[in-house]
Each structure stands twice: as structure tokens, then as C-alpha cells.
Design a protein around this motif. Structure first.
Motif, PDB file in Angstrom:
ATOM      1  N   UNK A 148     -19.777   5.727  11.453  1.00  0.00           N
ATOM      2  CA  UNK A 148     -19.067   6.424  10.381  1.00  0.00           C
ATOM      3  C   UNK A 148     -18.861   5.493   9.187  1.00  0.00           C
ATOM      4  N   UNK A 149     -18.804   6.080   8.001  1.00  0.00           N
ATOM      5  CA  UNK A 149     -18.465   5.319   6.794  1.00  0.00           C
ATOM      6  C   UNK A 149     -16.987   5.457   6.462  1.00  0.00           C
ATOM      7  N   UNK A 150     -16.286   6.335   7.192  1.00  0.00           N
ATOM      8  CA  UNK A 150     -14.854   6.581   6.932  1.00  0.00           C
ATOM      9  C   UNK A 150     -14.098   6.480   8.267  1.00  0.00           C
ATOM     10  N   UNK A 151     -13.843   5.265   8.748  1.00  0.00           N
ATOM     11  CA  UNK A 151     -13.238   5.082  10.073  1.00  0.00           C
ATOM     12  C   UNK A 151     -11.908   5.800  10.252  1.00  0.00           C
ATOM     13  N   UNK A 152     -11.101   5.929   9.191  1.00  0.00           N
ATOM     14  CA  UNK A 152      -9.780   6.544   9.329  1.00  0.00           C
ATOM     15  C   UNK A 152      -9.865   8.002   9.751  1.00  0.00           C
ATOM     16  N   UNK A 153     -11.014   8.654   9.462  1.00  0.00           N
ATOM     17  CA  UNK A 153     -11.108  10.082   9.808  1.00  0.00           C
ATOM     18  C   UNK A 153     -11.234  10.300  11.317  1.00  0.00           C
ATOM     19  N   UNK A 154     -11.534   9.244  12.087  1.00  0.00           N
ATOM     20  CA  UNK A 154     -11.657   9.411  13.535  1.00  0.00           C
ATOM     21  C   UNK A 154     -10.333   9.880  14.159  1.00  0.00           C
ATOM     22  N   UNK A 155      -9.238   9.635  13.449  1.00  0.00           N
ATOM     23  CA  UNK A 155      -7.937  10.068  13.961  1.00  0.00           C
ATOM     24  C   UNK A 155      -7.875  11.588  14.095  1.00  0.00           C
ATOM     25  N   UNK A 156      -8.753  12.290  13.354  1.00  0.00           N
ATOM     26  CA  UNK A 156      -8.780  13.746  13.416  1.00  0.00           C
ATOM     27  C   UNK A 156     -10.012  14.295  14.106  1.00  0.00           C
ATOM     28  N   UNK A 157     -10.767  13.447  14.829  1.00  0.00           N
ATOM     29  CA  UNK A 157     -11.955  13.937  15.541  1.00  0.00           C
ATOM     30  C   UNK A 157     -11.563  14.956  16.608  1.00  0.00           C
ATOM     31  N   UNK A 206     -16.611  25.493  13.373  1.00  0.00           N
ATOM     32  CA  UNK A 206     -16.459  26.948  13.487  1.00  0.00           C
ATOM     33  C   UNK A 206     -17.422  27.503  14.530  1.00  0.00           C
ATOM     34  N   UNK A 207     -18.639  26.935  14.589  1.00  0.00           N
ATOM     35  CA  UNK A 207     -19.616  27.428  15.566  1.00  0.00           C
ATOM     36  C   UNK A 207     -19.150  27.170  17.012  1.00  0.00           C
ATOM     37  N   UNK A 208     -18.401  26.099  17.215  1.00  0.00           N
ATOM     38  CA  UNK A 208     -18.007  25.708  18.584  1.00  0.00           C
ATOM     39  C   UNK A 208     -16.514  25.905  18.840  1.00  0.00           C
ATOM     40  N   UNK A 209     -15.842  26.612  17.925  1.00  0.00           N
ATOM     41  CA  UNK A 209     -14.413  26.911  18.090  1.00  0.00           C
ATOM     42  C   UNK A 209     -13.585  25.645  18.326  1.00  0.00           C
ATOM     43  N   UNK A 210     -13.874  24.615  17.558  1.00  0.00           N
ATOM     44  CA  UNK A 210     -13.150  23.352  17.700  1.00  0.00           C
ATOM     45  C   UNK A 210     -11.837  23.394  16.933  1.00  0.00           C
ATOM     46  N   UNK A 211     -10.812  22.684  17.403  1.00  0.00           N
ATOM     47  CA  UNK A 211      -9.564  22.566  16.635  1.00  0.00           C
ATOM     48  C   UNK A 211      -9.846  21.840  15.316  1.00  0.00           C
ATOM     49  N   UNK A 212      -9.045  22.151  14.312  1.00  0.00           N
ATOM     50  CA  UNK A 212      -9.184  21.479  13.008  1.00  0.00           C
ATOM     51  C   UNK A 212      -7.884  20.737  12.728  1.00  0.00           C
ATOM     52  N   UNK A 213      -7.958  19.417  12.809  1.00  0.00           N
ATOM     53  CA  UNK A 213      -6.757  18.584  12.688  1.00  0.00           C
ATOM     54  C   UNK A 213      -6.788  17.845  11.362  1.00  0.00           C
ATOM     55  N   UNK A 214      -5.852  18.181  10.506  1.00  0.00           N
ATOM     56  CA  UNK A 214      -5.738  17.501   9.215  1.00  0.00           C
ATOM     57  C   UNK A 214      -4.896  16.241   9.384  1.00  0.00           C
ATOM     58  N   UNK A 215      -5.423  15.104   8.971  1.00  0.00           N
ATOM     59  CA  UNK A 215      -4.689  13.841   9.153  1.00  0.00           C
ATOM     60  C   UNK A 215      -4.144  13.297   7.831  1.00  0.00           C
ATOM     61  N   UNK A 216      -4.340  14.032   6.721  1.00  0.00           N
ATOM     62  CA  UNK A 216      -3.950  13.503   5.421  1.00  0.00           C
ATOM     63  C   UNK A 216      -2.814  14.290   4.784  1.00  0.00           C
TER      64      UNK A 216
END
Length: 927
Positions: free
Chosen positions: A227-236, A297-307
Motif C-alpha cells: 500500500x502507498x497509504x499505510x494508515x488506511x489499513x485501520x479500515x480494511x 459492494x459486490x461482496x457485501x463488505x462493511x465500510x469503516x470510515x477511519x477519518x
């Protein structure tokens, strides 16, 4: 003729201020809707209208504005003089983000936060700022002398346009073309607002690609993701692999433990994953990446906003909560490294989207926003373009760019988290029901009808994207949604003049909105102009700090000079232009040349006016049939009408630059340098005591006066759209009236029309021979260093009877302008024994040989000696330059500009060497 009001020196500033004030106060540029016309003649005249591309109310004049407005003003003035009912409607855009940023800076200096002040008080300050400082660019535009109808000036947040915005929003919502939903948007942490795709500037930056290990939950190993944005892993919320990848397909359905968050997330299979890129494993953060959002959306994944909205980590970021996103990035990497989960770090060149307004990297941000369902609107506009070539683009190539935009458009996020702007006309009940309406009372009525009881409503706090109101500009400015007389008269507009950089920003949005709400394209033609480049041919921009303040040039050279200089640089429709500029002295060679042109016109006009009779009546068009017209008169009239024809053709085809160049060459060359010089002797006849009052010579003088007045009047009309102030000033002296008449202005006179009976290409071609011979005699005199005051003998030899006849007919001009005492026109023949003893200098014009005997005119020996000394000195300089440039060490070490200067000097020196040798050969040869 009285020329007391025409000073010896032209003062552009005094003249320009005077006429700008007069035109506006007298309503010279006020357009007439059909109902406004006192004589009912507005409907008899075809309408021609242009809407100004509204500059931001926070803006100040820059060179791009000066260029664009000059182009528009030429078209407007030209069509007004052609008799069109012409409207140029001015105005400004409220610039939501720019104004809000400006006001928040002011509040910050005062130690106040916007939220503490409150929305109402903030908007009070915004309107106060608009009243006091928001008109800066309008005042500056007036200094350009633009012929806009300032009585119709609009602002995108004035009452009428606000009504149009509300009506458009309500209609689109009612039709199901506006909806509200939670989607990813470009989020600017600086302005804390959503921004559109086209308000994002993608910049290539050097960064890193971090590879992290995600442990399989069953303890059987780990997957490496990059990843080029490591902080976004908190919302994977998942790791994705390609279902056909033999390395990983057996893991699909299993889980990994998300490092730092200790959350189980699934491994999913999806064709989106490129097996060849990186490790073939992709971390999925649906709330912070557009591709991940679709996969989620295709896999019905949770969407976690970390910002948070300011770009800091929110409560979903665990121990990193409250940290700025870039601080969190470093801390996340450090923590993973301490846990031995950092696999490797690679240098990586990546593209980062920056907010054009906020100047910070934007974030894909999960947010509830309002959207326009764009496909139906785009398809309708696309159909018009494909079937009717509407609108028509000039240059044509930009039509393809416009079409490509329409094809690939996605739904348009139109809500912005700001206070300054058009507040969205939507109201909410406490339980979340939404009611879209024109007014709060209307929304309340809808809510009560649905709920059957008294209910309280709260208005949506967001405002609309500025481009939403700008998309309505061509028709909202004319009174839409009311069917006004202005709308009836001036819509659709004639042409849009704009830069290529906002073909989607603005052009496509206007065509989509206009077609949907009015059923018509908003303009017939879109003229796309180029950019203004600096002295180094670089695009002018704030980031490069290479812009040129046009007001500096206006103050130094005058408005007309700047306008003409910019337009004359245009080499073709849509081409960029270059403005040479010395930043140390605020001098511009382009604008200085245009100022010199204005001075040339002024001085020539002053000479003409001094030589006209006080009672000289207006010259009728039939004047060109006067049998007393002489050769030079017929020539200048032919050239004039040829230029009229060319200028009109070029302006009709948006060739403003070509038209400006053609006028420059005709006015400076044909009229000033040649015709005025050719008739000077005729103008002096009245002062000759030997000339009788009934003499044909005085008739010749009168014809010369009439021709001068006729052509000067035509020149002023032709040039007026380009240089309106100086032409108006001179025209008023040439065409005085006793009573003040606001219609007696050049701006409202008829544009010249070509008289094809006056155009004589053969005469023009023949006359070129005369001017060529004069020019050659002058050059030969200079080469032989013959004193200017000395009259000489000239022999012209040609085998052509036609050329001999023309030279004989024009011999008066040859005698006058070339200072010739004895002129012999003959066929080429062997020289006489007497001529063989003479030294001569010879030139050639076409098939005419020009011979000047030098014996007794100049000291041949002295001249030869001087030329030989000059040649020796020059050859020494050439040898030195050649030696320097042949030294490879010098060429490699010396600065490029120094080497280039030396090469240019050598080329010029070699040319001079050729000329000097040729002169010496002529003097040495015995006849």
C-alpha cells in the motif's frame, strides 16, 4: 478642419478613461429586448449575444482574463457595428470555496472560529465583504473597455439566479434525477468539503510502497499486501485475490487477522485483482478507495470510515485516534515494524490527487451527499452533438474532447459542506424524512400533509457545488424560469468564448442543463482559445509565480495596446500565445510594439486632419467611382476594400489574430508609409503661388483629401473592435457634430463593407512594382552612402511594355519619394560608350533593373576604402567567433545562452560579410 482637440502626443490613459465613462453613462452598449425598443425595431434586427465566463468574485484581473475578454469584445463590437441587436452580459461567480477560505482566514486572525460565529453572522460578513471588496475584478474588467451591458450585470447568488437554482434543483429531484445517498467522494480536509473530480489536481510525487504481512487467522502463515497509504489499513475489511490465481485461490473464504486492530477479515476472490501486480494480494478499504468501494459492494463488505472531516483519525482508528493522517501513517509503519509485520519498503512514484482550492491531498471519503443522475442529461446532450453538431466547436478538434467527456461522465456530487453558496432546498423531519421544495413553507405543507400533524423541519446545512449554478448561467441570467423578453430575444446565445481547461467544468454542464430545461443548446458555437504563455513559453500559473499583471502593462502602455498585442499574437484558432515580458522593468516588447502602432495611427491621423478642409463633407461610398482618382488613389482604395473583405471573412471565422495582423500591415505599411507619403506633394499645392485657383492640380489636391478622409474613416471603423478608445477619439474629430448625441459614437457606426468594384488585384500587383522600385532606389542610395538631400539620376530598364507604362504613370512618385532628379525608363540595351566610363550601382525588382550612376555623386575611392576597412574588421570578428565555436571545450563548458548568442552573432556577421563583398564587387566592376 479643427484639430485643436487632438494633441500632438497621444495620451492613452486620459482617452481611455474618458470614453469608458462616456460609453457607460450614455448607455451605448445597452441591449434592447423586443419590449424595450422604443421604435419596435429590436425584433427587426438579428440578435447576437455572449455571456461572460463569470470570473470568481474573489479574483483579480490576470492576463488570461485580458486575453479572453479582448477576444469577446472584438466579436461583440464587430457584430454591433454590423447592425445586430447585441448583448454582452457581464457578471461574477460566487466562488463558494474561495470566498469561504478567505473569510475563515480573516476570522482566524481575529481568533474566531466559524462555528462560534454561527451561520447567519458568517453569511452577513460574506455579503458585507462582497459589497466592499467583491467588485474588484469588475472594476478591472471595465478598464479593458469591454462593451458589456453593465445594466444587466448578474451575480450567481443574486435573487433571480438563486430562484433559478432552486427551481432547477426541485425539478431534477421531482424527475428522479437528483438523489441523496452514502457514497465515496473526494474530500478536502482543508476546506472540509466534498470537491468534484475536476477540482482535483493529480500530481506525480515520490513516495513509498510498504509491504505488510497479514497473518492467516488459522496460524498457517500470512499474506503480504502492499500500500502507498499505510494508515488506511485501520479500515480494511478484506483482502482480495484473483480467483484464478493458483497461489491463493485455496485461501478464498478463509480469514486473516488485521494487524493492530485484531479484527478478522475475509479473503475474497475478485477478477479486479491483477495477478501480475505486486504480490497478487490487495488490501480492501471500501470507505477510502474508489475501486475498493465497488468491490466492497459486490461482496457485501462493511465500510469503516477511519477519518474525521479534518483528516485526522477518528474513533475507528484505535490507538491512533486524534492523530493527523500523515502522523498516523508514520506511527502505523513504526508499530508494524516493531511487530515484525513490515516485509519491505520500496521507493515508488505515485500520483496523488490534490485539492485545487485547499492545496492538500484529497481523501476518498464515505459521506452522505446529493448527486445528479448524470446519464440521462449527458445522453441528451450527446444526441444533439452527434446528430446536429450542436454546439459547433472552433477549432473542431475540441468537439471530440467534449464528446469523450459526455460519454464517460459519472453521477455528479453536487453538495458541498460549506456555508457560502446556494443552500440546498431540502428539509428534514426529526425522524429523517426529507422534503425538497422551493420554500420552507412549501416543505412544511408537504410534511404536514404526509404526517397529518404539526411538525418541525430542519434545513439541509450543505450548499450546492458552484458549477451547479454556473451550469444555468446562459439562461438563468436572462430571467429563466420566467419566460422574459430577454430570454425570448437573446437565447440561445450566439457563441461561448472560453479556455479548453473548462470544457467539462463548465461547457458540458451548461449544455446538459440547458438542453434539459429549455430544450435548446445554450449557444451555437464554442470558440476555444489557447493559453497565454510567458517569455520562456511556459504556461502562466500561480504555482510557477510567472503570471504577468495586465494592469502594470495597461498603466504603462494603455488598454488598447495590451488588447491589440494579445490578439495579434494569435496565429490560429485555439493556439497559445506568447507575451514577451521583462520582469525587471515591467516592459513587454509585444505591447510596446502595439503602443508604437497606436502612436503611428495617431500621428498619421493628425497629419491627415491637418490637411483636410474645415468644411469637408462626408465622403459618399460612390466616391470610388470618381474619374479624377489618380493611380495612388485607386491603389489605396483597392487595398482598403481588399482588407475590408479579408477582415470580415477572418472575423466571421474567428480569425481575430489574422485580422489584427492584416490591419496592422495595411495601416502601418500601405496607408501610413506609402499612401500618405505619395500624396504629400499634392496636399502642398494650395501653398504654391504659381498654381491658379482653377488649376487641375487643385482638383488633384481635393481628390487626395477626399481619399485620405475616406480611407481614414474606414480604417477607424475596421480597427475599432480591436482598439476601441484611440479609434473613437480620432473618429470624433474626423466626424464632428454640434449637438451632443449619444448615438454619435464610432461604436454604433456601420462596419465597412467591401466594394468589389474598387478591388483591382492587377493594379495592386503593378503598384507593388512601383513601391519595390522606390524601396530599391532607397536601399541603393544607403549602400552607396548618397546624401539624403542629393537628387540623383536613375535608369530603369525593362523589356515589358506593361511595366514601362506603369513606371511612366507613376514616375511622379518615383521622383518625389526616391529623391530622383532625372529618370530614364527604357528597354534593356547595350550601354553607350559614355556609360562605360561611369561607375554604377545596380539593383533588381522583378524584371526591372535599377541603375544609379555614381560618378560625380559619391567619392568612389573613399567609399571603397571605407567598405574594405569595414570588411576587414568584420572578417576578424568572424574568425574569432568561429574559433570559439569550433573549440569543443568552450562549447561544453559555456552556458547555453552564451553559446547561442555567439552562434547568432556569427550568423549575422556572415550575412553582413556577404553584403559588403557584394557592394565592393559592384564598385570594382568597370562598365
Amino acid at each position: 478642419m479643427n484639430i485643436d482637440n487632438l494633441p500632438k502626443q497621444y495620451s492613452p490613459h486620459e482617452t481611455e478613461v474618458k470614453w469608458q465613462k462616456y460609453w457607460e453613462e450614455q448607455g451605448v452598449f445597452a441591449a434592447e429586448a423586443e419590449s424595450d425598443s422604443p421604435n419596435g425595431d429590436a425584433s427587426c434586427r438579428p440578435a447576437y449575444s455572449i455571456m461572460i465566463p463569470p470570473p470568481n468574485v474573489t479574483g483579480s484581473l490576470h492576463t488570461g482574463h485580458a486575453f479572453e475578454e479582448s477576444l469577446i469584445d472584438i466579436l461583440i463590437r464587430y457584430h454591433r457595428m454590423k447592425g445586430f441587436n447585441t448583448l454582452w452580459l457581464p457578471g461574477t461567480d460566487h466562488a463558494s470555496i474561495a470566498v469561504q477560505a478567505l473569510l475563515e482566514k480573516q476570522l482566524k486572525k481575529e481568533g474566531i472560529k466559524r462555528q462560534e460565529l454561527g451561520r447567519d453572522k458568517f453569511l452577513e460578513r460574506a455579503w458585507q465583504w462582497k459589497a466592499e471588496s467583491g467588485g474588484t475584478i469588475v472594476k478591472q474588467l471595465r478598464r479593458l473597455g469591454v462593451s458589456a451591458d453593465w445594466t444587466r450585470e448578474r451575480f450567481t447568488m443574486d435573487a433571480g439566479l438563486s430562484e433559478a437554482v432552486t427551481e432547477a434543483f426541485v425539478r431534477l429531484h421531482t424527475e428522479g434525477l437528483i438523489y441523496r445517498g452514502e457514497y465515496l467522494v473526494n474530500w478536502c480536509p482543508s476546506s472540509q468539503s466534498a470537491v468534484s473530480d475536476l477540482e482535483v489536481d493529480n500530481q506525480e510525487v515520490k513516495g513509498n510502497l510498504w509491504h505488510f504481512r497479514y497473518p492467516l487467522t488459522d496460524g498457517s502463515g500470512y499474506l503480504v499486501v502492499a500500500t502507498t497509504r499505510p494508515e488506511t489499513m485501520l479500515g480494511d475489511t478484506a483482502v482480495a485475490v484473483n480467483p484464478d490465481d493458483d497461489r491463493y485461490k485455496h485461501l478464498i473464504g478463509k480469514t486473516v487477522t488485521l494487524p493492530l486492530m485484531n479484527r478478522e477479515i475475509p479473503i475474497v476472490g475478485d477478477d479486479y485483482v491483477d495477478r501480475e501486480f505486486g504480490t497478487g494480494c490487495v488490501k480492501i478499504t471500501p470507505a477510502h478507495d474508489y475501486n475498493d468501494f465497488e468491490l466492497g459492494k459486490r461482496h457485501n463488505l462493511p465500510m469503516i470510515n477511519i477519518l474525521n472531516k479534518d483528516g485526522s483519525i477518528n474513533e475507528n482508528g484505535g490507538e491512533f485516534e486524534g492523530q493527523d493522517r500523515f502522523v498516523a501513517r508514520k506511527n502505523v509503519v513504526a508499530k508494524l515494524e516493531s511487530l515484525d509485520l513490515l516485509d519491505k519498503i520500496e521507493d515508488y512514484l505515485t500520483t496523488v490527487p490534490y485539492s485545487e482550492r485547499g492545496k492538500v491531498p484529497v481523501e476518498p471519503f464515505l459521506s452522505t451527499q446529493w448527486f445528479v443522475k448524470i446519464r440521462p442529461l449527458a445522453d441528451s446532450a450527446l444526441q444533439d452533438f452527434d446528430q446536429n453538431n450542436s454546439p459547433q466547436f472552433v477549432p473542431e478538434r475540441w468537439g471530440k474532447v467534449y464528446r469523450d467527456w459526455l460519454v464517460k461522465l459519472k453521477d455528479w456530487c453536487i453538495s458541498r459542506q460549506l456555508w457560502w453558496g446556494h443552500q440546498i432546498p431540502a428539509w428534514y423531519t426529526p425522524d429523517g424524512d426529507v422534503f425538497v421544495a422551493h420554500t420552507e413553507a412549501e416543505a412544511l405543507a408537504q410534511a404536514q400533509a404526509k404526517h397529518g400533524q404539526e411538525i418541525t423541519l430542519e434545513r439541509d446545512a450543505d450548499v450546492l457545488d458552484t458549477w451547479f449554478s454556473s451550469g444555468l448561467w446562459p439562461f438563468s441570467t436572462l430571467g429563466w424560469p420566467t419566460q422574459t423578453q430577454d430570454l425570448e430575444t437573446f437565447y440561445p446565445t450566439s457563441v461561448l468564448v472560453t479556455g479548453f481547461d473548462i470544457i467539462f467544468f463548465w461547457v458540458a454542464r451548461m449544455t446538459m442543463m440547458a438542453k434539459h430545461f429549455t430544450g435548446k443548446m445554450p449557444f451555437h458555437t464554442v470558440y476555444i482559445h489557447g493559453l497565454v504563455r510567458d517569455e520562456n513559453n511556459q504556461k502562466m500559473s500561480k504555482s510557477k509565480n510567472n503570471g504577468i499583471d495586465p494592469l502594470l502593462l495597461i498603466n504603462k502602455y494603455g488598454t488598447d495596446a495590451l488588447r491589440f498585442a494579445l490578439v495579434r499574437e494569435v496565429t490560429g484558432a485555439g493556439q497559445d500565445i506568447r507575451l514577451d515580458y521583462n520582469r525587471k522593468t515591467d516592459e513587454s516588447s509585444n505591447v510596446e510594439a502595439a503602443r508604437n502602432f497606436a502612436n503611428k495611427l495617431w500621428n498619421a491621423s493628425r497629419f491627415v486632419l491637418m490637411n483636410l478642409e474645415d468644411d469637408l463633407s462626408p465622403i459618399p461610398p460612390q466616391f470610388i467611382e470618381n474619374p479624377n482618382l489618380e493611380l495612388s488613389d485607386r491603389w489605396i482604395l483597392s487595398r482598403f476594400h481588399q482588407v475590408v473583405q479579408q477582415t470580415r471573412q477572418q472575423l466571421e471565422q474567428y480569425g481575430m489574430g489574422e485580422a489584427a495582423k492584416g490591419l496592422y500591415e495595411f495601416i502601418w505599411g500601405d496607408f501610413c508609409d506609402w499612401y500618405i507619403e505619395l500624396v504629400k506633394s499634392r496636399l502642398q499645392l494650395q501653398d504654391d503661388p504659381t498654381v491658379q485657383s482653377s488649376s487641375p492640380k487643385l482638383a488633384s489636391r481635393q481628390v487626395a483629401q477626399q481619399t485620405l478622409a475616406y480611407v481614414l474613416d474606414g480604417i477607424l471603423r475596421l480597427l475599432h473592435p480591436f482598439m476601441p478608445h484611440i479609434t473613437e477619439e480620432i473618429w470624433q474629430i474626423l466626424n464632428p457634430v454640434e449637438a451632443e448625441d449619444n448615438k454619435h459614437v464610432l461604436a454604433l457606426q456601420a462596419y465597412p463593407e467591401p466594394d468589389r468594384n474598387a478591388i483591382d488585384p492587377q493594379l495592386e500587383e503593378q503598384f507593388e512594382l512601383l513601391t519595390g522600385v522606390i524601396r530599391t532606389i532607397r536601399n541603393l542610395r544607403a549602400e552607396a552612402e548618397i546624401k539624403p538631400s542629393l537628387k540623383i539620376t536613375v535608369i530603369l530598364q525593362t523589356e515589358s511594355d506593361r511595366e514601362q507604362k506603369l513606371l511612366a504613370e507613376g514616375q511622379t512618385y518615383l521622383l518625389d519619394l526616391a529623391r530622383v532628379e532625372t529618370l530614364t525608363i527604357q528597354t534593356s540595351s547595350p550601354v553607350s560608350s559614355e556609360q562605360t566610363e561611369e561607375q554604377t550601382i545596380v539593383g533588381v525588382v522583378g524584371t526591372v533593373q535599377v541603375i544609379i550612376p555614381l560618378t560625380g555623386v559619391v567619392d568612389i575611392a573613399q567609399l571603397k576604402s571605407k567598405l574594405e576597412r569595414s570588411l576587414t574588421k568584420l572578417e576578424g570578428a568572424i574568425a574569432s567567433l568561429q574559433s570559439r565555436l569550433n573549440n569543443q571545450g568552450y562549447v561544453k563548458k559555456a552556458p547555453l545562452e552564451v553559446v547561442a548568442t555567439a552562434q547568432a552573432e556569427l550568423e549575422e556577421s556572415l550575412k553582413q560579410q556577404t553584403i559588403l563583398r557584394s557592394r565592393l564587387e559592384q564598385l570594382t566592376a568597370n562598365k
